[in-house]
Design a protein around this motif. Structure first.
Motif, PDB file in Angstrom:
ATOM      1  N   ILE A  50       0.863  -1.177   0.000  1.00 64.79           N
ATOM      2  CA  ILE A  50       0.000   0.000   0.000  1.00 64.79           C
ATOM      3  C   ILE A  50       0.898   1.225   0.000  1.00 64.79           C
ATOM      4  CG2 ILE A  50      -1.747   1.309   1.255  1.00 64.79           C
ATOM      5  CD1 ILE A  50      -2.808  -1.297   0.177  1.00 64.79           C
ATOM      6  N   GLU A  51       0.666   2.132  -0.932  1.00 62.71           N
ATOM      7  CA  GLU A  51       1.434   3.367  -1.029  1.00 62.71           C
ATOM      8  C   GLU A  51       0.478   4.558  -1.009  1.00 62.71           C
ATOM      9  OE1 GLU A  51       3.595   3.192  -4.673  1.00 62.71           O
ATOM     10  OE2 GLU A  51       4.799   1.453  -4.098  1.00 62.71           O
ATOM     11  N   ILE A  69       6.682  12.185  -6.101  1.00 61.05           N
ATOM     12  CA  ILE A  69       6.570  10.732  -5.936  1.00 61.05           C
ATOM     13  C   ILE A  69       5.330  10.212  -6.651  1.00 61.05           C
ATOM     14  CG2 ILE A  69       6.260   8.845  -4.295  1.00 61.05           C
ATOM     15  CD1 ILE A  69       7.766  10.530  -2.245  1.00 61.05           C
ATOM     16  N   ALA A  70       5.569   9.314  -7.621  1.00 61.93           N
ATOM     17  CA  ALA A  70       4.476   8.631  -8.296  1.00 61.93           C
ATOM     18  C   ALA A  70       4.409   7.161  -7.895  1.00 61.93           C
ATOM     19  CB  ALA A  70       4.631   8.740  -9.812  1.00 61.93           C
ATOM     20  N   ARG A  71       5.559   6.599  -7.468  1.00 58.99           N
ATOM     21  CA  ARG A  71       5.630   5.201  -7.038  1.00 58.99           C
ATOM     22  C   ARG A  71       6.956   5.026  -6.311  1.00 58.99           C
ATOM     23  NH1 ARG A  71       6.828   2.537 -13.052  1.00 58.99           N
ATOM     24  NH2 ARG A  71       8.611   3.876 -13.530  1.00 58.99           N
ATOM     25  N   VAL A  72       7.011   4.037  -5.440  1.00 55.06           N
ATOM     26  CA  VAL A  72       8.264   3.779  -4.729  1.00 55.06           C
ATOM     27  C   VAL A  72       8.713   2.336  -4.858  1.00 55.06           C
ATOM     28  CG1 VAL A  72       8.020   5.665  -3.084  1.00 55.06           C
ATOM     29  CG2 VAL A  72       7.013   3.444  -2.553  1.00 55.06           C
ATOM     30  N   ALA A 106      23.010   5.516 -11.197  1.00 54.23           N
ATOM     31  CA  ALA A 106      22.076   4.775 -10.356  1.00 54.23           C
ATOM     32  C   ALA A 106      21.090   5.713  -9.674  1.00 54.23           C
ATOM     33  CB  ALA A 106      22.852   3.961  -9.322  1.00 54.23           C
ATOM     34  N   VAL A 107      21.587   6.814  -9.134  1.00 57.19           N
ATOM     35  CA  VAL A 107      20.728   7.785  -8.448  1.00 57.19           C
ATOM     36  C   VAL A 107      19.717   8.390  -9.422  1.00 57.19           C
ATOM     37  CG1 VAL A 107      20.750  10.064  -7.363  1.00 57.19           C
ATOM     38  CG2 VAL A 107      22.352   8.313  -6.590  1.00 57.19           C
ATOM     39  N   ALA A 108      20.179   8.728 -10.612  1.00 55.76           N
ATOM     40  CA  ALA A 108      19.288   9.324 -11.608  1.00 55.76           C
ATOM     41  C   ALA A 108      18.210   8.333 -12.037  1.00 55.76           C
ATOM     42  CB  ALA A 108      20.095   9.781 -12.821  1.00 55.76           C
ATOM     43  N   ALA A 109      18.575   7.063 -12.212  1.00 51.87           N
ATOM     44  CA  ALA A 109      17.607   6.055 -12.640  1.00 51.87           C
ATOM     45  C   ALA A 109      16.545   5.815 -11.577  1.00 51.87           C
ATOM     46  CB  ALA A 109      18.322   4.752 -12.963  1.00 51.87           C
ATOM     47  N   ALA A 110      16.957   5.758 -10.307  1.00 49.95           N
ATOM     48  CA  ALA A 110      15.994   5.554  -9.226  1.00 49.95           C
ATOM     49  C   ALA A 110      15.032   6.731  -9.134  1.00 49.95           C
ATOM     50  CB  ALA A 110      16.722   5.344  -7.908  1.00 49.95           C
ATOM     51  N   ALA A 111      15.541   7.939  -9.279  1.00 44.89           N
ATOM     52  CA  ALA A 111      14.689   9.126  -9.217  1.00 44.89           C
ATOM     53  C   ALA A 111      13.692   9.136 -10.373  1.00 44.89           C
ATOM     54  CB  ALA A 111      15.549  10.387  -9.253  1.00 44.89           C
ATOM     55  N   GLN A 112      14.146   8.748 -11.531  1.00 42.07           N
ATOM     56  CA  GLN A 112      13.244   8.675 -12.689  1.00 42.07           C
ATOM     57  C   GLN A 112      12.126   7.664 -12.446  1.00 42.07           C
ATOM     58  OE1 GLN A 112      14.965   7.200 -16.376  1.00 42.07           O
ATOM     59  NE2 GLN A 112      13.656   8.563 -17.571  1.00 42.07           N
ATOM     60  N   HIS A 113      12.497   6.520 -11.845  1.00 42.00           N
ATOM     61  CA  HIS A 113      11.483   5.499 -11.545  1.00 42.00           C
ATOM     62  C   HIS A 113      10.445   6.045 -10.558  1.00 42.00           C
ATOM     63  CE1 HIS A 113       9.949   1.417 -10.692  1.00 42.00           C
ATOM     64  NE2 HIS A 113       9.860   1.852  -9.435  1.00 42.00           N
ATOM     65  N   VAL A 114      10.910   6.690  -9.499  1.00 45.26           N
ATOM     66  CA  VAL A 114      10.009   7.227  -8.470  1.00 45.26           C
ATOM     67  C   VAL A 114       9.070   8.273  -9.071  1.00 45.26           C
ATOM     68  CG1 VAL A 114       9.936   8.616  -6.362  1.00 45.26           C
ATOM     69  CG2 VAL A 114      11.531   6.712  -6.539  1.00 45.26           C
TER      70      VAL A 114
END
Length: 294
Positions: free
Chosen positions: A99-100, A252-255, A283-291
């Motif tokens: 649940i988010e 934040i759209a998803r975590v 790595a940091v940029a990719a995680a931020a893009q995913h979020v």
């Protein structure tokens, strides 16, 4: 890039993710959206690797039920190898439920009982010659998922078929971080942790990712990367300086899956020959893009 696929060992399951755009409190019942999609740490990393041009395959356990059939069809359609997945006719396909809300993860439950019950059977292709054996160890990269049991992780740490592999390890949750103890101290292991997981392994609270990464290295780890949400991420190695990077600010759209995205982007960057700092940036940029949901 290596010609060998990256082998991702661990959870191959269905993610059921409910997300509300509003803040939630315990007992809240709010409108939102529910997604049902392939997931699990090992599978998430494999899918992210394939999306970045790196061949990847999963080793795990999936039930011989309709949910398992549908899951493997979906995974193959994404280009992830499934030839060595163990199918168990007695057990259901595993599920992760989360649940988010607008601020991130509220709570989650990982039902990985089929993976846990399979035991060392999931490692069989790396022992019986289909992929490797004690006489012909796997020479490529293996991602290890902390959803594996302590016994499975101990087997990975001591198996001669994996002694030459580049092991990249993610614990899956703070509650499972201590399972990684058999892998700490091995020179060919890189740990990818969030701050809570790093604090579990360090044995004490830490002020940030840099302190947490250094503390896990002090415990014996060869290399540790630690994320801390919107705060700086860190990379620490034995005898080297601790690098930090501030993630870009995003909505934040998803975590769920952000850490898996971080790992895959870092691995691909290093496979391309990028240095420590540049790989951490990627790595940091990719995680931020995913979020951000991009």
């Amino acid at each position: 890039m290596t010609d060998l696929p990256v082998l991702c060992i661990g959870a191959v399951l269905w993610d059921v993710i409910g997300r509300s755009p509003s803040p939630m409190t315990p007992g809240a019942d709010l409108p939102g959206r529910i997604r049902h999609l392939p997931g699990g740490v090992a599978l998430n990393v494999a899918m992210a690797l394939v999306a970045r041009g790196q061949d990847a395959a999963v080793l795990g356990a999936v039930g011989s039920d309709p949910e398992g059939d549908a899951l493997l069809i979906a995974v193959r359609a994404m280009g992830v190898g499934t030839d060595w997945v163990h199918r168990d006719p007695r057990l259901p396909t595993d599920v992760y439920m989360a649940i988010e809300d607008c601020d991130g993860l509220i709570a989650a439950i990982a039902d990985a009982h089929t993976l846990e019950t399979a035991g060392e059977t999931v490692l069989a292709p790396l022992r019986d010659g289909r992929l490797a054996s004690a006489r012909a160890p796997w020479p490529g990269t293996i991602v290890v998922d902390g959803n594996l049991t302590s016994a499975q992780l101990t087997a990975i740490a001591t198996d001669p078929a994996l002694a030459q592999a580049d092991l990249r390890v993610a614990p899956a949750s703070p509650g499972k971080a201590e399972r990684l103890a058999p892998l700490i101290g091995l020179d060919h292991v890189t740990l990818y942790l969030n701050r809570a997981e790093a604090e579990t392994l360090a044995g004490h609270p830490c002020a940030g990712a840099a302190e947490a990464a250094a503390a896990v290295v002090a415990r014996g780890a060869a290399r540790v990367l630690v994320t801390d949400g919107a705060r700086p991420a860190a990379c620490a190695t034995r005898g080297g300086e601790v690098l930090t990077r501030q993630p870009p600010a995003v909505t934040i759209a998803r975590v769920t899956g952000a850490g898996d995205c971080f790992l895959s982007a870092h691995l691909v960057a290093e496979s391309a020959g990028l240095d420590r700092a540049t790989a951490l940036d990627a790595a940091v940029a990719a995680a931020a893009q995913h979020v951000s949901g991009a």
